[in-house]
Write a protein that holds these residues in place. Structure first.
Motif, PDB file in Angstrom:
ATOM      1  N   ARG A  56      45.261  31.475  54.040  1.00  0.00           N
ATOM      2  CA  ARG A  56      44.787  30.067  54.645  1.00  0.00           C
ATOM      3  C   ARG A  56      45.693  29.381  55.473  1.00  0.00           C
ATOM      4  O   ARG A  56      45.497  28.856  56.463  1.00  0.00           O
ATOM      5  N   ALA A  57      47.038  29.371  55.173  1.00  0.00           N
ATOM      6  CA  ALA A  57      48.120  28.684  56.206  1.00  0.00           C
ATOM      7  C   ALA A  57      48.053  29.442  57.342  1.00  0.00           C
ATOM      8  O   ALA A  57      48.550  28.834  58.557  1.00  0.00           O
ATOM      9  N   ALA A  58      47.913  30.849  57.396  1.00  0.00           N
ATOM     10  CA  ALA A  58      48.141  31.783  58.640  1.00  0.00           C
ATOM     11  C   ALA A  58      46.828  32.096  59.148  1.00  0.00           C
ATOM     12  O   ALA A  58      47.075  32.774  60.301  1.00  0.00           O
ATOM     13  N   ALA A  59      45.654  31.270  58.688  1.00  0.00           N
ATOM     14  CA  ALA A  59      44.441  31.654  59.169  1.00  0.00           C
ATOM     15  C   ALA A  59      44.150  33.153  59.247  1.00  0.00           C
ATOM     16  O   ALA A  59      43.334  33.745  60.276  1.00  0.00           O
ATOM     17  N   ASP A  60      44.704  33.786  58.412  1.00  0.00           N
ATOM     18  CA  ASP A  60      44.416  35.277  58.345  1.00  0.00           C
ATOM     19  C   ASP A  60      43.337  35.611  57.236  1.00  0.00           C
ATOM     20  O   ASP A  60      43.566  35.819  55.992  1.00  0.00           O
ATOM     21  N   ARG A  61      42.145  35.502  57.797  1.00  0.00           N
ATOM     22  CA  ARG A  61      40.943  35.731  56.727  1.00  0.00           C
ATOM     23  C   ARG A  61      41.017  37.033  55.805  1.00  0.00           C
ATOM     24  O   ARG A  61      40.484  36.779  54.416  1.00  0.00           O
ATOM     25  N   PRO A  62      41.428  38.195  56.239  1.00  0.00           N
ATOM     26  CA  PRO A  62      41.717  39.337  55.262  1.00  0.00           C
ATOM     27  C   PRO A  62      42.413  39.014  54.239  1.00  0.00           C
ATOM     28  O   PRO A  62      42.262  39.462  52.945  1.00  0.00           O
ATOM     29  N   VAL A  63      43.588  38.333  54.598  1.00  0.00           N
ATOM     30  CA  VAL A  63      44.573  37.993  53.339  1.00  0.00           C
ATOM     31  C   VAL A  63      44.184  37.260  52.176  1.00  0.00           C
ATOM     32  O   VAL A  63      44.298  37.227  51.058  1.00  0.00           O
ATOM     33  N   ALA A  64      43.402  36.210  52.914  1.00  0.00           N
ATOM     34  CA  ALA A  64      42.774  35.306  51.907  1.00  0.00           C
ATOM     35  C   ALA A  64      41.635  35.601  51.031  1.00  0.00           C
ATOM     36  O   ALA A  64      41.722  35.423  49.840  1.00  0.00           O
ATOM     37  N   VAL A  65      40.828  36.469  51.737  1.00  0.00           N
ATOM     38  CA  VAL A  65      39.913  37.201  50.948  1.00  0.00           C
ATOM     39  C   VAL A  65      40.394  37.950  49.790  1.00  0.00           C
ATOM     40  O   VAL A  65      39.892  37.988  48.795  1.00  0.00           O
ATOM     41  N   ALA A  66      41.353  38.844  50.313  1.00  0.00           N
ATOM     42  CA  ALA A  66      42.056  39.706  49.158  1.00  0.00           C
ATOM     43  C   ALA A  66      42.818  38.707  48.054  1.00  0.00           C
ATOM     44  O   ALA A  66      42.546  39.262  46.930  1.00  0.00           O
ATOM     45  N   GLY A  67      43.173  37.652  48.326  1.00  0.00           N
ATOM     46  CA  GLY A  67      43.788  36.837  47.297  1.00  0.00           C
ATOM     47  C   GLY A  67      42.813  36.154  46.705  1.00  0.00           C
ATOM     48  O   GLY A  67      42.971  36.258  45.240  1.00  0.00           O
ATOM     49  N   LEU A  68      41.728  35.759  47.198  1.00  0.00           N
ATOM     50  CA  LEU A  68      40.381  35.417  46.318  1.00  0.00           C
ATOM     51  C   LEU A  68      39.950  36.449  45.431  1.00  0.00           C
ATOM     52  O   LEU A  68      39.666  35.941  44.379  1.00  0.00           O
ATOM     53  N   LEU A  69      39.895  37.498  45.985  1.00  0.00           N
ATOM     54  CA  LEU A  69      39.362  38.814  44.878  1.00  0.00           C
ATOM     55  C   LEU A  69      40.166  39.098  43.898  1.00  0.00           C
ATOM     56  O   LEU A  69      39.940  38.952  42.582  1.00  0.00           O
ATOM     57  N   ALA A  70      41.630  39.013  44.295  1.00  0.00           N
ATOM     58  CA  ALA A  70      42.725  39.107  43.068  1.00  0.00           C
ATOM     59  C   ALA A  70      42.577  37.845  42.054  1.00  0.00           C
ATOM     60  O   ALA A  70      42.694  38.024  40.874  1.00  0.00           O
ATOM     61  N   TRP A  71      42.454  36.710  42.647  1.00  0.00           N
ATOM     62  CA  TRP A  71      42.307  35.656  41.818  1.00  0.00           C
ATOM     63  C   TRP A  71      40.964  35.679  40.884  1.00  0.00           C
ATOM     64  O   TRP A  71      41.156  35.575  39.528  1.00  0.00           O
ATOM     65  N   ALA A  72      40.053  36.270  41.364  1.00  0.00           N
ATOM     66  CA  ALA A  72      38.629  36.233  40.441  1.00  0.00           C
ATOM     67  C   ALA A  72      38.637  37.343  39.512  1.00  0.00           C
ATOM     68  O   ALA A  72      38.146  37.075  38.464  1.00  0.00           O
ATOM     69  N   VAL A  73      39.270  38.325  39.767  1.00  0.00           N
ATOM     70  CA  VAL A  73      39.419  39.409  39.071  1.00  0.00           C
ATOM     71  C   VAL A  73      40.265  38.974  37.980  1.00  0.00           C
ATOM     72  O   VAL A  73      40.101  39.554  36.490  1.00  0.00           O
ATOM     73  N   GLY A  74      41.435  38.408  38.085  1.00  0.00           N
ATOM     74  CA  GLY A  74      42.423  37.711  36.975  1.00  0.00           C
ATOM     75  C   GLY A  74      41.773  36.759  36.278  1.00  0.00           C
ATOM     76  O   GLY A  74      41.973  36.981  34.883  1.00  0.00           O
ATOM     77  N   LEU A  75      40.784  36.032  36.475  1.00  0.00           N
ATOM     78  CA  LEU A  75      40.258  35.236  35.846  1.00  0.00           C
ATOM     79  C   LEU A  75      38.976  35.844  34.910  1.00  0.00           C
ATOM     80  O   LEU A  75      38.802  35.195  33.782  1.00  0.00           O
ATOM     81  N   ALA A  76      38.630  36.894  35.501  1.00  0.00           N
ATOM     82  CA  ALA A  76      37.609  37.586  34.782  1.00  0.00           C
ATOM     83  C   ALA A  76      38.087  38.369  33.641  1.00  0.00           C
ATOM     84  O   ALA A  76      37.257  38.806  32.661  1.00  0.00           O
ATOM     85  N   LEU A  77      39.230  38.960  33.663  1.00  0.00           N
ATOM     86  CA  LEU A  77      40.056  39.785  32.704  1.00  0.00           C
ATOM     87  C   LEU A  77      39.711  39.249  31.457  1.00  0.00           C
ATOM     88  O   LEU A  77      39.451  40.030  30.587  1.00  0.00           O
ATOM     89  N   PRO A  78      40.204  38.071  31.103  1.00  0.00           N
ATOM     90  CA  PRO A  78      40.233  37.771  29.643  1.00  0.00           C
ATOM     91  C   PRO A  78      38.664  37.354  29.143  1.00  0.00           C
ATOM     92  O   PRO A  78      38.403  37.524  28.138  1.00  0.00           O
ATOM     93  N   LEU A  79      37.921  37.200  30.252  1.00  0.00           N
ATOM     94  CA  LEU A  79      36.500  37.137  29.720  1.00  0.00           C
ATOM     95  C   LEU A  79      35.876  38.402  29.329  1.00  0.00           C
ATOM     96  O   LEU A  79      35.045  38.427  28.425  1.00  0.00           O
ATOM     97  N   ALA A  80      36.416  39.458  29.882  1.00  0.00           N
ATOM     98  CA  ALA A  80      35.895  40.967  29.397  1.00  0.00           C
ATOM     99  C   ALA A  80      36.762  41.440  28.543  1.00  0.00           C
ATOM    100  O   ALA A  80      36.578  42.682  28.012  1.00  0.00           O
ATOM    101  N   ASP A  81      37.670  40.479  28.017  1.00  0.00           N
ATOM    102  CA  ASP A  81      38.332  40.840  26.779  1.00  0.00           C
ATOM    103  C   ASP A  81      39.307  42.153  26.809  1.00  0.00           C
ATOM    104  O   ASP A  81      39.708  42.813  25.935  1.00  0.00           O
ATOM    105  N   VAL A  82      39.782  42.143  28.323  1.00  0.00           N
ATOM    106  CA  VAL A  82      40.790  43.259  28.735  1.00  0.00           C
ATOM    107  C   VAL A  82      42.263  42.681  28.322  1.00  0.00           C
ATOM    108  O   VAL A  82      43.231  43.358  27.980  1.00  0.00           O
ATOM    109  N   ILE A  83      42.426  41.172  28.542  1.00  0.00           N
ATOM    110  CA  ILE A  83      43.855  40.722  28.277  1.00  0.00           C
ATOM    111  C   ILE A  83      43.888  39.795  27.101  1.00  0.00           C
ATOM    112  O   ILE A  83      42.883  39.028  26.777  1.00  0.00           O
TER     113      ILE A  83
END
Length: 83
Positions: A56-83
């Motif tokens: 977001r700070a560098a206005a680099d959309r692919p990096v921001a999207v990759a970070g959001l996807l990683a964050w979403a996966v990280g939040l979903a893993l406990p819900l899926a009982d993986v962690i």
């Protein structure tokens, strides 16, 4: 512009790192052991938020999207009982 992005990303990670240390201090105050998997999970979420901040700070959309996807996966893993 890139220097500002790096500084902002470091500030976000440092602030969230303080939150992580407070999380661990709460567990220590309760006398409860913290599992290593939980610590790894929290650090991974911290890294994902750092990537989002950098994108977001560098206005680099692919990096921001990759970070959001990683964050979403990280939040979903406990819900899926993986962690």
């Amino acid at each position: 512009m890139k220097r500002v992005a790096v500084v902002l990303a470091l500030l976000v990670v440092a602030g969230l790192g303080l939150a992580l240390s407070g999380f661990l201090a709460d567990f220590a105050a309760l006398g409860t052991a913290v599992s290593p998997a939980l610590i790894v999970h929290r650090v991974a979420l911290l890294a994902a938020r750092g990537v989002v901040a950098t994108g977001r700070a560098a206005a680099d959309r692919p990096v921001a999207v990759a970070g959001l996807l990683a964050w979403a996966v990280g939040l979903a893993l406990p819900l899926a009982d993986v962690i």
